[in-house]
Structure formats: structure tokens, C-alpha cells
Design an enzyme around this catalytic site. Structure first.
Site, PDB file in Angstrom:
ATOM      1  N   GLU A  37      -0.632   4.297  -3.987  1.00  0.00           N
ATOM      2  CA  GLU A  37      -1.847   5.124  -3.937  1.00  0.00           C
ATOM      3  C   GLU A  37      -2.998   4.411  -3.228  1.00  0.00           C
ATOM      4  O   GLU A  37      -4.137   4.443  -3.663  1.00  0.00           O
ATOM      5  CB  GLU A  37      -2.242   5.527  -5.374  1.00  0.00           C
TER       6      GLU A  37
HETATM    7  C1  LIG Z   1       6.954   1.969  -6.490  1.00  0.00           C
HETATM    8  C2  LIG Z   1       6.291   2.765  -5.431  1.00  0.00           C
HETATM    9  C3  LIG Z   1       5.962   4.092  -5.667  1.00  0.00           C
HETATM   10  C4  LIG Z   1       5.394   4.863  -4.670  1.00  0.00           C
HETATM   11  N1  LIG Z   1       5.175   6.194  -4.875  1.00  0.00           N
HETATM   12  C5  LIG Z   1       4.771   6.968  -3.836  1.00  0.00           C
HETATM   13  C6  LIG Z   1       4.702   8.386  -3.976  1.00  0.00           C
HETATM   14  O1  LIG Z   1       4.957   8.944  -5.051  1.00  0.00           O
HETATM   15  N2  LIG Z   1       4.345   9.116  -2.892  1.00  0.00           N
HETATM   16  C7  LIG Z   1       4.057   8.549  -1.689  1.00  0.00           C
HETATM   17  O2  LIG Z   1       3.753   9.263  -0.761  1.00  0.00           O
HETATM   18  N3  LIG Z   1       4.106   7.209  -1.535  1.00  0.00           N
HETATM   19  C8  LIG Z   1       4.463   6.414  -2.570  1.00  0.00           C
HETATM   20  N4  LIG Z   1       4.543   5.059  -2.435  1.00  0.00           N
HETATM   21  C9  LIG Z   1       4.174   4.475  -1.158  1.00  0.00           C
HETATM   22  C10 LIG Z   1       2.883   3.666  -1.243  1.00  0.00           C
HETATM   23  O3  LIG Z   1       1.783   4.519  -1.377  1.00  0.00           O
HETATM   24  C11 LIG Z   1       2.830   2.784   0.009  1.00  0.00           C
HETATM   25  O4  LIG Z   1       3.803   1.777  -0.168  1.00  0.00           O
HETATM   26  C12 LIG Z   1       1.462   2.177   0.234  1.00  0.00           C
HETATM   27  O5  LIG Z   1       0.519   3.170   0.556  1.00  0.00           O
HETATM   28  C13 LIG Z   1       1.495   1.142   1.360  1.00  0.00           C
HETATM   29  O6  LIG Z   1       2.180   1.607   2.481  1.00  0.00           O
HETATM   30  P1  LIG Z   1       3.336   0.711   3.132  1.00  0.00           P
HETATM   31  O7  LIG Z   1       4.274   0.325   2.058  1.00  0.00           O
HETATM   32  O8  LIG Z   1       3.868   1.400   4.307  1.00  0.00           O
HETATM   33  O9  LIG Z   1       2.598  -0.613   3.555  1.00  0.00           O
HETATM   34  P2  LIG Z   1       1.725  -0.802   4.884  1.00  0.00           P
HETATM   35  O10 LIG Z   1       0.860   0.374   5.110  1.00  0.00           O
HETATM   36  O11 LIG Z   1       2.625  -1.250   5.961  1.00  0.00           O
HETATM   37  O12 LIG Z   1       0.806  -2.007   4.436  1.00  0.00           O
HETATM   38  C14 LIG Z   1       1.280  -3.360   4.414  1.00  0.00           C
HETATM   39  C15 LIG Z   1       0.097  -4.289   4.209  1.00  0.00           C
HETATM   40  O13 LIG Z   1      -0.813  -4.114   5.304  1.00  0.00           O
HETATM   41  C16 LIG Z   1      -2.105  -3.786   4.833  1.00  0.00           C
HETATM   42  N5  LIG Z   1      -2.730  -2.848   5.773  1.00  0.00           N
HETATM   43  C17 LIG Z   1      -2.207  -1.708   6.266  1.00  0.00           C
HETATM   44  N6  LIG Z   1      -3.069  -1.114   7.091  1.00  0.00           N
HETATM   45  C18 LIG Z   1      -4.167  -1.878   7.124  1.00  0.00           C
HETATM   46  C19 LIG Z   1      -5.432  -1.799   7.792  1.00  0.00           C
HETATM   47  N7  LIG Z   1      -5.764  -0.771   8.571  1.00  0.00           N
HETATM   48  N8  LIG Z   1      -6.330  -2.783   7.574  1.00  0.00           N
HETATM   49  C20 LIG Z   1      -6.054  -3.820   6.755  1.00  0.00           C
HETATM   50  N9  LIG Z   1      -4.876  -3.956   6.111  1.00  0.00           N
HETATM   51  C21 LIG Z   1      -3.955  -2.986   6.284  1.00  0.00           C
HETATM   52  C22 LIG Z   1      -1.911  -3.172   3.468  1.00  0.00           C
HETATM   53  O14 LIG Z   1      -3.063  -3.309   2.644  1.00  0.00           O
HETATM   54  C23 LIG Z   1      -0.709  -3.966   2.946  1.00  0.00           C
HETATM   55  O15 LIG Z   1      -1.148  -5.161   2.357  1.00  0.00           O
HETATM   56  C24 LIG Z   1       5.092   4.264  -3.420  1.00  0.00           C
HETATM   57  C25 LIG Z   1       5.374   2.923  -3.208  1.00  0.00           C
HETATM   58  C26 LIG Z   1       5.993   2.179  -4.184  1.00  0.00           C
HETATM   59  C27 LIG Z   1       6.332   0.745  -3.908  1.00  0.00           C
END
Ligand SMILES: Cc1cc2nc3c(=O)[nH]c(=O)nc-3n(C[C@H](O)[C@H](O)[C@H](O)COP(=O)(O)OP(=O)(O)OC[C@H]3O[C@@H](n4cnc5c(N)ncnc54)[C@H](O)[C@@H]3O)c2cc1C
Length: 598
Positions: free
Chosen positions: A439
């Protein structure tokens, strides 16, 4: 071990003595309720937590979801819980009477979710997501969509999801590519992939309803081309439920929060995945923000809730575990003391309590602003909406980040046993780790707070926050015992205001301006929680003035001491953050990528 996971006394103290939430019942929206109803609801929620959710806490962790023959099988208790949650009216607790809901204040709903999450976080997510998804349909869907989906979701027969994330679009939702092509019958044909979808498929309910973001063919790039759809796993057709071409490609094996399946979904492999538009085309992200903002507060509450369960488990252990003697008492023939007598153990317990009750205060404060924004009119309503908007990233992130540390300290109190699965601390520690990730990561919350919320409407929300906290300073300052703490909060607010001005002055250089926004969020969290602690201490001081019986007096003395702990041990951490934030040196921006050691 005693199995306390939450303090109802503390919850009621916050709801009634600190936030005066019974005053909400003076407004027509909540006039059917009163403190008696609220008490009954909270007492019943605790019983449900104890009898229904808590018994499967370890089982859901040890027997995580399985993916077999394209289906996701979850712990058998999920189906029973969803039935109970549906029949008991818990999913629809905040829904209006005309939708067969209980029309309870958001503040009371938040308190109940805190109880459920403290009992068993994974279990609590099923009804929570179902409410959020059904609420989206109820807010923006057509009459037909509402009729078809909402009652079945409220009854727990069908569960809901929020389906946003895609492989290339995690934090950056602007890059969503799932496609929706209009079909003649009025629905859309959906194609795409979603990953990490919580409860995206499972056998604990008869159907799963995805509230899904996709891009209508030809829509503009970026967030202005995203629409919201209802995409069920099984679609109602001719009086039956038929497959809607939503395939589960797999589930993820996770560190914690194992009772809820996190799924990878493939939509429209056979070109027969139907979605129905919710709200306006290309306005989907805005609509989805209703659920995202609700979820952010729920995650803050959930993080504080797991930390609450960890606190009571470690407190109980510390009271029973004899080990060592007090400093200076070296005689080995004398009995050992229980570890709770050691100052370092008391420090860790104080840290946990400070995090749990301070975070809960912040979350309930936001829930109250949400209620007040609903019941007030005009400018007054706008004021509360702005405060809620500003504080949401803080109320999501402080509990999430500090909740992990609080669980870690709880685990530490158990020494070697804390690391072993005979005791629940190791599970709490693992479960808590998800909160800074889902989230919107903490990094994204920091960008939201500094890059958007603090500067929106020419800093209007930030000014309102300073005024609200200033009122607490004034009220608490009336008590001589609390006057020094009130003075410290006034000083902290001044420093926060000053550094905010310095940072905004750098807004012209976007990268340098936002480079340390996570540190700014941390700073804001410390000041925000200090505000909440002072509020609680003032309410306790007022209660002590009434000369309560000894049990009550201990509760309030403990509150004031924990407030003093927060101001003495936690708030001073802002000085290091301020120093870093004040520095014009853009150290991380200047770090060349090639300088990272391979
Ligand atoms: C257990 C679990 C449950 C989940 N449930 C849901 C769900 O129900 N529905 C749903 O849609 N998603 C869900 N998610 C997805 C979750 O919301 C995402 O994992 C999260 O938003 C981060 O996206 P990502 O994993 O692609 O990481 P990324 O977006 O690749 O981020 C990786 C790192 O880079 C940083 N980062 C990214 N962009 C920037 C920026 N512009 N500036 C600075 N730092 C940045 C982030 O803070 C993070 O530390 C779930 C994830 C997990 C692990």
C-alpha cells in the site's frame, strides 16, 4: 502464557476520554448510536478476536496457502471466519442503513479492525479488503453493480481485492498497462497481468471480486488514462456463476503474513475476461484512492495491532522469567529477580507501549477526522478532510516502521525463546515486516508527504496541523506536571515548521528537494506521535484529578510515564534528522552510480 493481545481499557480511554467519539452521535448520521452501542460493539469484537481469530493465528502461519491444480487452498478457518464476519454485520459495519449496514462511525470501525488485526493479522485482512472493495462499488458503481456485488460481499459469501500492481507498475501506478476493450454488451474485455494481489484467489469464499485498474483502449498515457473495473473471478450469468477467465499463475511464498495468499493473476488468456466500469472512465485512480487511503490507515492500525500483541506477550514473559539480580546485588544464594525488574527490560517495554499506544492514537485521530469530514459542512468539512489527507502517510508509516522495531524489542525481551517458534514473537516480527512495503512503500509515503501533502493548497493542511497540535500544547500546559512536555512539543512544532520552510525553499530543484523525504516523514512521525502522547497524558492527568481507584490510577500514571518516556527517549531523535535535513549537501543525489562497490 496469558493470551492478551489488546487492551480494551486503552481503546475505550482513547475513544472516549481522548477523542470524545461519543460526541459524533450528536450528528444525524450517527444519532442512532451512543456509547452503549459502541461498548457493545467493542466488547463483541474482542470476543470474536479471542474465540474466532486468535485460535488460528499459529495454524494459518504454519499451514500457509497452497496452489494446487490452478486453485488456491487456504486454512479451513477462513471460510468460517468470513461467514461469521458476514452474519455478524462486521464487513458492513460502516455501511449506511440503506445498504443493510450498521452505519457505525469510521472511528469505531477502526477500533474494531485494530482488535481483529491484533488477534490475527492475516485473518483480519479478508473482511477488511472485502469492505474496502464493496465500499468502492457502493460509492462509484451503478445500481446494478451495487445490487449484484455489494450484498454478497457484505455477507462474506464473496470476498474483495484491490488489484493494482503489475510487474512494471509497483510504486509507479502511472505505468499500468492492463487493457480494457469496450464490448457491445456494455462490459469491457480485460487483458493483462496483476501481481502480489492479496487474497486474489482462495477457497475460503464462493467468489472473489477484483477492483482492478486498467487502461481503456486509446486512453491517454499516465494516471489520467487509468480506469476502475469490477472483475469477478466467477461472473453471474443466466442465474449461475461462470468462469470469468481470471487464471491464477501462482502464489508467493512470504516471510510473514502467511495466512493470506498473495497471487499472480493472468486476465483474459482466452479473451473472455469481462470487467464492468466503476465510476468515470479515466478517473479510476482517483476513485481507487478511496480504498487506498482507507487501506493506508488500516495498515497503520494493523501495524500497531501486531505490535500490541507482541507487547502483551513480552510483558507477560518479563513478569514470569527469573533471571539475574539487580545491579549491586551479587549474592548468588539470593533468589533471582524477574526480568521485568531490570531497567533495560523496562526500557524495551516502554518503547513498545509508546509505539503501540502512540500509533493507535494517530490512527484513531485520522479516523475521527474522516468522521468529522463526513458529518461537518462546508469549510469545516474541508478542514478535516485536509488534516486527514496530510496525516494519512504519517499514520501509515510511523506504525509500520516502528511496529517492526517494537516487535523486535518484544522478541529481545524473551532472549533465546523469542527467536524460537514456541513463542509467538518470531511470528509477530515476521508478520510486521510487510507494512512498510504494501500500500505504498515508506519511500513513496515520504514523497507524498513532502512533495504533495505539505505543499498542497499553499500549505493549508500543514498550517491546520500546527494549529491542532498547538491546541494540545495549550491544554496540556494547564497542568503544571505536563507544562514542561507541552513546552517541548511547542519547540518541536516550531522546528518542524522551520525545516519545512527550508525544504520548500529548495522545491525548485526537485531531486534535491525530495532526496531525503523519507527522513522528513520520520521527523513528522516523531512530532505527530509526541502530539498524540501529550493528548493522552493530558486526558490521564484530568482523570487522576478525579481521584480514581488504584487500578485506574495505575493505568493513568503508566500513561503519563510512557508519555515522559516518549519525550525523553524518542522525540530527541528528531535532532539528528533536523541536522541532516537542514544540510544543503545533496549527498545521495551526488553519489555516482559507478561509485557503488560491485
Ligand atoms: C504481501 C504483499 C501483499 C500485497 N498486496 C497487494 C494487493 O492486494 N494489491 C496490489 O495491487 N498490490 C499488492 N502488493 C504490492 C505492493 O503494493 C507493492 O509491492 C509495493 O507497492 C511496491 O511495489 P514493487 O514491489 O513493485 O516495488 P518497487 O516499486 O519496484 O519499489 C522498490 C523500491 O524502490 C523504491 N522506489 C520506487 N519508486 C521510487 C521513487 N519514485 N522514488 C524513490 N524510491 C522509489 C520503493 O520505495 C522500494 O523501496 C502486495 C505486496 C506484498 C509483498
Amino acid at each position: 502464557m496469558a493470551d492478551k493481545f489488546v487492551s480494551l481499557k486503552n481503546l475505550k480511554f482513547l475513544l472516549y476520554d481522548v477523542f470524545d467519539s461519543q460526541a459524533l452521535c450528536r450528528h444525524p448520521l450517527y444519532e442512532e448510536h451512543g456509547r452503549e452501542t459502541f461498548d457493545l460493539v467493542l466488547d463483541t469484537a474482542l470476543k470474536l478476536g479471542q474465540d474466532l481469530l486468535r485460535p488460528s493465528l499459529a495454524g494459518m502461519d504454519r499451514e500457509p496457502p497452497r496452489f494446487e491444480d490452478g486453485r488456491v487452498l487456504v486454512h479451513p478457518s477462513v471460510r468460517e471466519m468470513m461467514r461469521e464476519f458476514g452474519q455478524g454485520g462486521w464487513i458492513a459495519a460502516q455501511a449506511p442503513f440503506e445498504l443493510e449496514g450498521q452505519q457505525l462511525p469510521i472511528t469505531i470501525g477502526a477500533a474494531c479492525r485494530f482488535i481483529f488485526a491484533a488477534a490475527n493479522y492475516s485473518a483480519s485482512v479478508y473482511p477488511m479488503l472485502t469492505w474496502g472493495a464493496a465500499h468502492l462499488i457502493a460509492s462509484f458503481g451503478t445500481e446494478e453493480l451495487i445490487r449484484t456485488y455489494v450484498p454478497r460481499m457484505f455477507s462474506g459469501q464473496w470476498t474483495g481485492t484491490m488489484a493494482l500492481t503489475e510487474p512494471q507498475a509497483g510504486s509507479s501506478l502511472a505505468d499500468i498497462t492492463s487493457l480494457a476493450e469496450p464490448a457491445e454488451a456494455g462490459h469491457y474485455l480485460i487483458r493483462g497481468q496483476k501481481i502480489f494481489i492479496s487474497n486474489g484467489d482462495h477457497d475460503g469464499a464462493d467468489n472473489v471480486v477484483h477492483l482492478l485498474l486498467a487502461r481503456i483502449k486509446g486512453a491517454p498515457a499516465g494516471v489520467k488514462g487509468i480506469s476502475l473495473f469490477v472483475v469477478p473471478k466467477l461472473r453471474p450469468e443466466g442465474g449461475a456463476l461462470v468462469s470469468n477467465d481470471v487464471a491464477v499463475a501462482g502464489i508467493y511464498h512470504k516471510l510473514g503474513y502467511r495466512g493470506a495468499p498473495i497471487t499472480q493473476l493472468s486476465l483474459g488468456e482466452n479473451n473472455d475476461c469481462r470487467g464492468w466500469l466503476v465510476g468515470q472512465a479515466n478517473r479510476g485512480l482517483g476513485h481507487m484512492f478511496q480504498m487506498m487511503n482507507e487501506s493506508r490507515l488500516e495498515i497503520g492500525a494493523g501495524a500497531a495491532a501486531i505490535a500490541s500483541a507482541a507487547y502483551y506477550a513480552s510483558l507477560d514473559y518479563a513478569r514470569q522469567r527469573p533471571q539475574g539480580r539487580r545491579p549491586g546485588a551479587k549474592d548468588p544464594t539470593q533468589p533471582q529477580v524477574n526480568i521485568i525488574e531490570h531497567s533495560d527490560i523496562k526500557r524495551m517495554l516502554l518503547f513498545q507501549r509508546a509505539v503501540v499506544e502512540g500509533s493507535l492514537g494517530l490512527v484513531l485521530q485520522c479516523a475521527l477526522y474522516a468522521d468529522l469530514a463526513r458529518v461537518a459542512d462546508g469549510e469545516e468539512a474541508q478542514k478535516y478532510a485536509l488534516l486527514l489527507d496530510l496525516l494519512t502517510p504519517v499514520a501509515k508509516s510511523y506504525p509500520s516502521e516502528m511496529g517492526i522495531l517494537a516487535c523486535s524489542q518484544g522478541l529481545q525481551i524473551l532472549g533465546g525463546y523469542g527467536y524460537c517458534d514456541e513463542f509467538p514473537l518470531e511470528q509477530f516480527y515476521r508478520d510486521a515486516r510487510i507494512h512498510p512495503i504494501h500500500e505504498g512503500t515508506t519511500g513513496i509515503q515520504g514523497l507524498d508527504l513532502l512533495g504533495r501533502k505539505v505543499v498542497m493548497k499553499d500549505g493549508a493542511a500543514f498550517k491546520l496541523f500546527l494549529a491542532e497540535a498547538g491546541r494540545t500544547v495549550e491544554a496540556a500546559g494547564q497542568w503544571p506536571e505536563l507544562a514542561p512536555l507541552a513546552g517541548e512539543l511547542a519547540g518541536a512544532l516550531g522546528k518542524l515548521e522551520e525545516i519545512t520552510g527550508v525544504l520548500i525553499g529548495r522545491a525548485g530543484q526537485a531531486e534535491a528537494f525530495l532526496a531525503d523525504s523519507t527522513l522528513y516523514l520520520e521527523l513528522f512521525g516523531l512530532v505527530g506521535v509526541a502530539w498524540q502522547w501529550l493528548k493522552q497524558a493530558a486526558a490521564s492527568r484530568a482523570a487522576l484529578a478525579g481521584d480514581p481507584p488504584p487500578g485506574e490510577a495505575n493505568f493513568h500514571r503508566g500513561k503519563i510515564q510512557t508519555c515522559r518516556y516518549f519525550f525523553g527517549y524518542e522525540l530527541p531523535k528528531m535532532e539528528g534528522l533536523l541536522k541532516r535535513l537542514a544540510s544543503p549537501e545533496a549527498l545521495t543525489v551526488d553519489m555516482a552510480l559507478d561509485w557503488f562497490e560491485d
